[in-house]
Design a protein around this motif. Structure first.
Motif, PDB file in Angstrom:
ATOM      1  N   HIS A 184       0.782  -1.085   0.025  1.00 61.48           N
ATOM      2  CA  HIS A 184      -0.148  -0.107   0.136  1.00 61.48           C
ATOM      3  C   HIS A 184       0.866   1.202   0.043  1.00 61.48           C
ATOM      4  N   ALA A 185       2.074   1.169   0.743  1.00 58.84           N
ATOM      5  CA  ALA A 185       3.025   2.298   0.905  1.00 58.84           C
ATOM      6  C   ALA A 185       3.378   2.728  -0.860  1.00 58.84           C
ATOM      7  N   VAL A 186       3.836   1.547  -1.309  1.00 61.62           N
ATOM      8  CA  VAL A 186       4.416   1.706  -2.638  1.00 61.62           C
ATOM      9  C   VAL A 186       3.341   2.248  -3.821  1.00 61.62           C
ATOM     10  N   ARG A 189       1.195   4.430  -2.964  1.00 60.17           N
ATOM     11  CA  ARG A 189       0.778   5.610  -2.184  1.00 60.17           C
ATOM     12  C   ARG A 189      -0.426   5.678  -1.714  1.00 60.17           C
ATOM     13  N   GLU A 190      -0.903   4.843  -0.689  1.00 60.97           N
ATOM     14  CA  GLU A 190      -2.104   4.828   0.134  1.00 60.97           C
ATOM     15  C   GLU A 190      -1.748   4.628   1.445  1.00 60.97           C
ATOM     16  N   PRO A 191      -1.254   5.661   1.979  1.00 67.04           N
ATOM     17  CA  PRO A 191      -0.398   6.041   3.422  1.00 67.04           C
ATOM     18  C   PRO A 191      -1.719   5.528   4.286  1.00 67.04           C
ATOM     19  N   ARG A 246      11.857  10.841  -0.711  1.00 63.81           N
ATOM     20  CA  ARG A 246      10.506  10.459  -0.973  1.00 63.81           C
ATOM     21  C   ARG A 246      10.021   9.292  -0.023  1.00 63.81           C
ATOM     22  N   ARG A 247      10.991   8.413   0.153  1.00 62.27           N
ATOM     23  CA  ARG A 247      10.529   7.302   1.297  1.00 62.27           C
ATOM     24  C   ARG A 247      10.685   7.801   2.608  1.00 62.27           C
ATOM     25  N   TRP A 291       9.828  10.872   3.466  1.00 58.48           N
ATOM     26  CA  TRP A 291       8.642  11.829   3.613  1.00 58.48           C
ATOM     27  C   TRP A 291       7.403  10.703   3.682  1.00 58.48           C
ATOM     28  N   THR A 292       7.479   9.544   3.135  1.00 56.35           N
ATOM     29  CA  THR A 292       6.346   8.690   3.343  1.00 56.35           C
ATOM     30  C   THR A 292       6.304   8.156   4.866  1.00 56.35           C
TER      31      THR A 292
END
Length: 300
Positions: free
Chosen positions: A216-218, A220-222, A267-268, A270-271
């Motif tokens: 889900h993280a990859v 873009r579903e935080p 980017r990682r 930030w996630t």
């Protein structure tokens, strides 16, 4: 201290299981060799998967291979070689050609031992891992499909490989799909694995939830990723897990590499930061943003 071992003998003489001199060891020694080999294999798996020490695990798997030479079970030797391939891949250098040679030797022994379907499927997943790491995602997918087919026709042989179940097959498949960027398929495979896992298998369920969170993280579903990580922590409760600790270590490593300028992980990171803020605001309620908006745009 790490084990100082060499596996050249495992590669240089793939016909070693045909050495009739083993019979000189006697029946009693041969009977003891199987449980001792399995004990070495278990110790190696703990070092490799739980303690993340692939270099040390190679010593255990080499000892298992030596014990397997005293038995008439070529499948046991194939399993030792397969584990050695996994260890070689997970070392810092990640020697993929070496891993491929080990798998070829393992398959040769497996065929001489009757080629049990479950062992064949497991070796397929290891080779698929090698192919994925090499960027050959098409070949990896073919190997996973063959592994699924083999596992469906598997019987109880070999009995010591009963831990390689359809659940573990589904997780291996999901990792291959994720490496290929097929996020939807990877998520479906992990969902299926999670639904089929028994509730008492707490550790595997928690790790599967972590893998789902990564998907889900990859994608873009935080929110979904953070919820799944929370579920993984709830699943584990007071139970500790070295594998979960490694995930924390991985984040710290990213921070160190980014801070030193070795790698751009902006980017990682930030996630991860967004996950932490989301958890602090909506779950722990330890952070109250001082903003004028009375209603948050994201609700749980």
């Amino acid at each position: 201290a790490g084990y100082q071992v060499s596996i050249l003998h495992a590669l240089g003489d793939p016909m070693m299981f045909g050495d009739t001199s083993w019979s000189d060891a006697g029946t009693e020694t041969a009977e003891l060799a199987t449980p001792v080999a399995l004990a070495w294999m278990l110790a190696g798996r703990v070092l490799l998967f739980d303690l993340h020490r692939p270099g040390d695990s190679r010593g255990c798997f080499t000892e298992a291979l030596e014990c397997a030479r005293l038995t008439e079970d070529e499948s046991l030797g194939a399993a030792a070689l397969g584990h050695l391939a996994l260890a070689v891949m997970r070392e810092d250098a990640g020697d993929l050609p070496h891993a491929r040679e080990l798998i070829r030797s393992a398959r040769s022994l497996s065929r001489r031992g009757g080629n049990p379907a479950r062992l064949q499927a497991w070796l397929d997943t290891i080779e698929a891992d090698v192919a994925s790491r090499a960027g050959d995602h098409g070949h990896a997918a073919t190997l996973i499909a063959h592994a699924e087919q083999s596992l469906r026709g598997a019987d109880g042989r070999p009995p010591w490989l009963d831990w390689f179940t359809t659940h573990r097959m589904a997780i291996a498949k999901a990792n291959t799909l994720l490496s290929a960027g097929r996020l939807t398929d990877a998520r479906m495979a992990l969902d299926r694995a999670l639904n089929e896992l028994p509730t008492e298998d707490v550790k595997t369920r928690a790790l599967t939830l972590c893998d789902l969170a990564a998907v889900h993280a990859v994608g873009r579903e935080p929110e979904q990723a953070a919820a799944l990580l929370t579920a993984a922590l709830d699943e584990m409760g007071p139970v500790s897990s070295a594998a979960l600790s490694r995930r924390i270590h991985a984040v710290r490593t990213m921070l160190d590499e980014h801070r030193s300028g070795t790698t751009d992980h902006s980017r990682r990171l930030w996630t991860v930061l967004i996950f932490m803020l989301w958890y602090a605001i909506f779950v722990e309620k330890s952070v109250t943003p001082q903003i004028s908006e009375p209603t948050y745009p994201v609700q749980i």
